[in-house]
Scaffold this motif. Structure first.
Motif, PDB file in Angstrom:
ATOM      1  N   PHE A  99      45.045  90.464  31.878  1.00 53.77           N
ATOM      2  CA  PHE A  99      46.099  89.468  31.741  1.00 53.77           C
ATOM      3  C   PHE A  99      47.329  89.886  32.532  1.00 53.77           C
ATOM      4  CE2 PHE A  99      43.253  88.657  28.275  1.00 53.77           C
ATOM      5  CZ  PHE A  99      43.320  87.287  28.077  1.00 53.77           C
ATOM      6  N   ALA A 100      48.221  88.934  32.756  1.00 53.42           N
ATOM      7  CA  ALA A 100      49.396  89.193  33.580  1.00 53.42           C
ATOM      8  C   ALA A 100      50.385  90.132  32.906  1.00 53.42           C
ATOM      9  CB  ALA A 100      50.093  87.870  33.926  1.00 53.42           C
ATOM     10  N   SER A 101      50.360  90.202  31.586  1.00 55.41           N
ATOM     11  CA  SER A 101      51.308  91.047  30.862  1.00 55.41           C
ATOM     12  C   SER A 101      50.687  91.489  29.542  1.00 55.41           C
ATOM     13  CB  SER A 101      52.599  90.277  30.574  1.00 55.41           C
ATOM     14  OG  SER A 101      52.360  89.248  29.631  1.00 55.41           O
ATOM     15  N   PRO A 102      51.204  92.579  28.959  1.00 49.22           N
ATOM     16  CA  PRO A 102      50.716  92.990  27.630  1.00 49.22           C
ATOM     17  C   PRO A 102      50.940  91.912  26.573  1.00 49.22           C
ATOM     18  CG  PRO A 102      51.905  94.789  28.685  1.00 49.22           C
ATOM     19  CD  PRO A 102      52.123  93.580  29.543  1.00 49.22           C
ATOM     20  N   ALA A 103      52.060  91.194  26.675  1.00 56.38           N
ATOM     21  CA  ALA A 103      52.354  90.149  25.682  1.00 56.38           C
ATOM     22  C   ALA A 103      51.317  89.028  25.747  1.00 56.38           C
ATOM     23  CB  ALA A 103      53.756  89.594  25.911  1.00 56.38           C
ATOM     24  N   ALA A 104      50.930  88.640  26.957  1.00 55.22           N
ATOM     25  CA  ALA A 104      49.915  87.594  27.102  1.00 55.22           C
ATOM     26  C   ALA A 104      48.572  88.071  26.573  1.00 55.22           C
ATOM     27  CB  ALA A 104      49.803  87.182  28.572  1.00 55.22           C
ATOM     28  N   ARG A 105      48.228  89.319  26.874  1.00 54.99           N
ATOM     29  CA  ARG A 105      46.974  89.874  26.351  1.00 54.99           C
ATOM     30  C   ARG A 105      46.969  89.849  24.829  1.00 54.99           C
ATOM     31  NH1 ARG A 105      45.273  95.365  25.994  1.00 54.99           N
ATOM     32  NH2 ARG A 105      47.260  95.723  24.951  1.00 54.99           N
ATOM     33  N   ASP A 106      48.054  90.315  24.233  1.00 52.14           N
ATOM     34  CA  ASP A 106      48.111  90.398  22.777  1.00 52.14           C
ATOM     35  C   ASP A 106      48.076  89.007  22.146  1.00 52.14           C
ATOM     36  OD1 ASP A 106      48.232  93.114  23.058  1.00 52.14           O
ATOM     37  OD2 ASP A 106      50.391  93.257  22.706  1.00 52.14           O
ATOM     38  N   TRP A 107      48.709  88.012  22.779  1.00 49.20           N
ATOM     39  CA  TRP A 107      48.696  86.654  22.228  1.00 49.20           C
ATOM     40  C   TRP A 107      47.277  86.102  22.217  1.00 49.20           C
ATOM     41  CZ3 TRP A 107      47.084  81.792  23.054  1.00 49.20           C
ATOM     42  CH2 TRP A 107      47.624  80.776  22.268  1.00 49.20           C
ATOM     43  N   HIS A 108      46.564  86.247  23.314  1.00 49.04           N
ATOM     44  CA  HIS A 108      45.215  85.706  23.395  1.00 49.04           C
ATOM     45  C   HIS A 108      44.252  86.485  22.504  1.00 49.04           C
ATOM     46  CE1 HIS A 108      45.485  82.491  26.364  1.00 49.04           C
ATOM     47  NE2 HIS A 108      46.444  83.193  26.922  1.00 49.04           N
ATOM     48  N   ARG A 109      44.468  87.769  22.352  1.00 52.05           N
ATOM     49  CA  ARG A 109      43.612  88.529  21.441  1.00 52.05           C
ATOM     50  C   ARG A 109      43.778  88.036  20.013  1.00 52.05           C
ATOM     51  NH1 ARG A 109      43.831  94.816  19.472  1.00 52.05           N
ATOM     52  NH2 ARG A 109      41.601  95.107  19.194  1.00 52.05           N
ATOM     53  N   GLU A 110      45.014  87.774  19.603  1.00 50.48           N
ATOM     54  CA  GLU A 110      45.260  87.271  18.259  1.00 50.48           C
ATOM     55  C   GLU A 110      44.709  85.853  18.106  1.00 50.48           C
ATOM     56  OE1 GLU A 110      46.403  86.677  14.365  1.00 50.48           O
ATOM     57  OE2 GLU A 110      46.056  88.503  15.512  1.00 50.48           O
ATOM     58  N   ASN A 111      44.838  85.037  19.139  1.00 50.04           N
ATOM     59  CA  ASN A 111      44.283  83.686  19.080  1.00 50.04           C
ATOM     60  C   ASN A 111      42.762  83.731  18.908  1.00 50.04           C
ATOM     61  OD1 ASN A 111      44.395  80.739  19.382  1.00 50.04           O
ATOM     62  ND2 ASN A 111      43.395  81.106  21.353  1.00 50.04           N
ATOM     63  N   LEU A 112      42.119  84.623  19.625  1.00 49.47           N
ATOM     64  CA  LEU A 112      40.674  84.782  19.461  1.00 49.47           C
ATOM     65  C   LEU A 112      40.337  85.248  18.047  1.00 49.47           C
ATOM     66  CD1 LEU A 112      39.792  86.456  22.881  1.00 49.47           C
ATOM     67  CD2 LEU A 112      39.120  84.157  22.140  1.00 49.47           C
ATOM     68  N   ARG A 113      41.130  86.170  17.528  1.00 44.37           N
ATOM     69  CA  ARG A 113      40.873  86.673  16.170  1.00 44.37           C
ATOM     70  C   ARG A 113      40.963  85.545  15.150  1.00 44.37           C
ATOM     71  NH1 ARG A 113      42.974  88.317  11.565  1.00 44.37           N
ATOM     72  NH2 ARG A 113      45.034  87.560  12.150  1.00 44.37           N
ATOM     73  N   GLN A 114      41.884  84.612  15.363  1.00 45.68           N
ATOM     74  CA  GLN A 114      42.004  83.476  14.452  1.00 45.68           C
ATOM     75  C   GLN A 114      40.755  82.606  14.468  1.00 45.68           C
ATOM     76  OE1 GLN A 114      44.452  82.890  12.304  1.00 45.68           O
ATOM     77  NE2 GLN A 114      45.725  84.610  12.971  1.00 45.68           N
ATOM     78  N   HIS A 115      39.974  82.710  15.543  1.00 45.12           N
ATOM     79  CA  HIS A 115      38.718  81.972  15.651  1.00 45.12           C
ATOM     80  C   HIS A 115      37.504  82.877  15.365  1.00 45.12           C
ATOM     81  CE1 HIS A 115      41.419  79.259  17.909  1.00 45.12           C
ATOM     82  NE2 HIS A 115      40.561  78.306  17.578  1.00 45.12           N
ATOM     83  N   ASN A 116      37.743  84.007  14.701  1.00 47.70           N
ATOM     84  CA  ASN A 116      36.674  84.951  14.325  1.00 47.70           C
ATOM     85  C   ASN A 116      35.994  85.584  15.539  1.00 47.70           C
ATOM     86  OD1 ASN A 116      37.126  84.484  11.572  1.00 47.70           O
ATOM     87  ND2 ASN A 116      35.689  82.772  11.549  1.00 47.70           N
ATOM     88  N   ILE A 117      36.773  85.816  16.579  1.00 49.79           N
ATOM     89  CA  ILE A 117      36.290  86.514  17.768  1.00 49.79           C
ATOM     90  C   ILE A 117      37.089  87.813  17.876  1.00 49.79           C
ATOM     91  CG2 ILE A 117      36.039  86.419  20.280  1.00 49.79           C
ATOM     92  CD1 ILE A 117      36.033  83.323  19.970  1.00 49.79           C
ATOM     93  N   TYR A 118      36.399  88.938  17.740  1.00 54.24           N
ATOM     94  CA  TYR A 118      37.068  90.237  17.623  1.00 54.24           C
ATOM     95  C   TYR A 118      36.808  91.056  18.880  1.00 54.24           C
ATOM     96  CZ  TYR A 118      37.004  88.484  12.867  1.00 54.24           C
ATOM     97  OH  TYR A 118      37.149  87.677  11.756  1.00 54.24           O
ATOM     98  N   CYS A 119      37.866  91.290  19.633  1.00 54.44           N
ATOM     99  CA  CYS A 119      37.736  91.909  20.955  1.00 54.44           C
ATOM    100  C   CYS A 119      38.382  93.289  20.994  1.00 54.44           C
ATOM    101  CB  CYS A 119      38.390  91.030  22.022  1.00 54.44           C
ATOM    102  SG  CYS A 119      37.656  89.389  22.122  1.00 54.44           S
ATOM    103  N   PRO A 120      37.648  94.300  21.429  1.00 52.75           N
ATOM    104  CA  PRO A 120      38.228  95.641  21.544  1.00 52.75           C
ATOM    105  C   PRO A 120      39.089  95.780  22.789  1.00 52.75           C
ATOM    106  CG  PRO A 120      35.960  95.666  22.288  1.00 52.75           C
ATOM    107  CD  PRO A 120      36.226  94.273  21.785  1.00 52.75           C
TER     108      PRO A 120
END
Length: 352
Positions: A283-304
């Motif tokens: 991702f372009a920034s750590p903040a963008a990475r963290d936002w999308h990781r949390e969004n995925l988690r809300q959909h039961n997608i758990y990414c290391p």
């Protein structure tokens, strides 16, 4: 998209039953350990002497801390998954030093290391955790190689150590200790029932608790053999179709995200014969990475995240670690699952 409320992707494996062939066999001979870090620790004790161990800058350095009791840890730079090879001038081992080379995400070729080794004496050890059946692993001429099996396959523990050049191996640990592996296996069985719709929703809390407690127990162990369960389950190797599914899933998700400007795949193409450990997005920034990781988690997608940034990493490795996210694509999942993940990523509206 599936209406199943218990659908999820990623996180720890569930028990998928005994593997069915045809198999990709392990090298011979191999020594079986509880964890990948145990394999290297046993090797360090086996080699003995006062040595340096050279680690790449992009690495999970927390794993390496127990090794510091036996060797002096040094780092070479800037070795990370975006590069074909490290900055060779930062790697200057003495003849009896140990150098660790990593096949990041199973997507590297071994030729650069083979060429470098011709002009440099050392003990070369390769980490093939992300794909023990890659072209690099199969054609390796390293002194030693190891793989942490539980990162790739549905077993509660397990790692193997072998020598591509048939050097003497450490003596195998005689008795595995009950070191959290039983808790992890119980969690795998509970997760299988949970995903199948059996039990109550509280079952997830129980298997997560067992997963975490089992991990803590295993990390407290020095060196142990793999559990009998793992040794029997993977004795013949791993099914060929598992590796083929991982590759086809990775290609599917890459197609689903083609042209997506929010993040770029770390690998713009999948080399012939490779099977990526996962689809790795930058991702372009750590903040963008963290936002999308949390969004995925809300959909039961758990990414290391591979791996958290280390203060010891070089600038490029440190920055990459803060922007990277791995989407699991292993044999648990289908093409439909990959398309679902791609759609969720594209629909996410990050505001950071």
């Amino acid at each position: 998209m599936s209406p199943d409320p218990r659908w999820e992707l990623g996180s720890e494996f569930h028990w998928q039953g005994l593997p069915v062939g045809p198999f990709l066999a392990w090298p011979k001979p191999v020594v079986w350990y509880l964890l990948g870090r145990h394999a290297l620790l046993a090797l360090l004790k086996h080699l003995g002497g006062s040595r340096n161990l050279w680690l790449p800058s992009y690495f999970c350095h927390e794993v390496a801390q127990p090794w510091a009791v036996h060797v002096r840890l040094l780092r070479y730079y800037e070795d990370d998954p975006t590069r074909l090879n490290p900055e060779w001038e930062t790697l200057m081992p003495a003849p009896d030093d140990i150098v660790l080379a990593v096949n990041y995400f199973g997507m590297r070729a071994g030729e650069p290391w083979t060429r470098w080794r011709r002009g440099h004496k050392c003990v070369l050890v390769e980490d093939h955790t992300h794909d023990p059946h890659s072209s690099w692993a199969r054609s390796s001429r390293a002194d030693y190689a190891f793989c942490s099996l539980r990162k790739l396959f549905p077993v509660p523990d397990g790692a193997i150590l072998w020598s591509p050049t048939r050097r003497p191996l450490p003596t195998a640990p005689e008795v595995p200790c009950d070191s959290g592996s039983s808790a992890k296996l119980t969690a795998m069985l509970f997760k299988t029932d949970y995903l199948a719709g059996r039990g109550t929703r509280a079952l997830k809390e129980n298997f997560r608790r067992l997963q975490l407690s089992g991990e803590v127990q295993m990390e407290a162990v020095s060196v142990s053999a793999a559990s009998p369960f793992t040794c029997v389950s993977l004795a013949a190797g791993v099914p060929r179709r598992w590796r083929k599914m991982r590759r086809s899933n990775a290609l599917c998700l890459a197609r689903a995200l083609a042209g997506w400007e929010v993040a770029q795949s770390l690998f713009l193409r999948v080399p012939q014969g490779s099977a990526p450990f996962g689809v790795v997005l930058v991702f372009a920034s750590p903040a963008a990475r963290d936002w999308h990781r949390e969004n995925l988690r809300q959909h039961n997608i758990y990414c290391p995240i591979h791996w958290l940034a280390s203060p010891a990493a070089g600038v490029a490795s440190h920055d990459l670690a803060a922007q990277i996210l791995t989407i699991p694509c292993d044999q648990r999942y289908t093409i439909a699952d990959m398309e679902r993940v791609g759609a969720i990523l594209r629909q996410g509206k990050c505001r950071v």
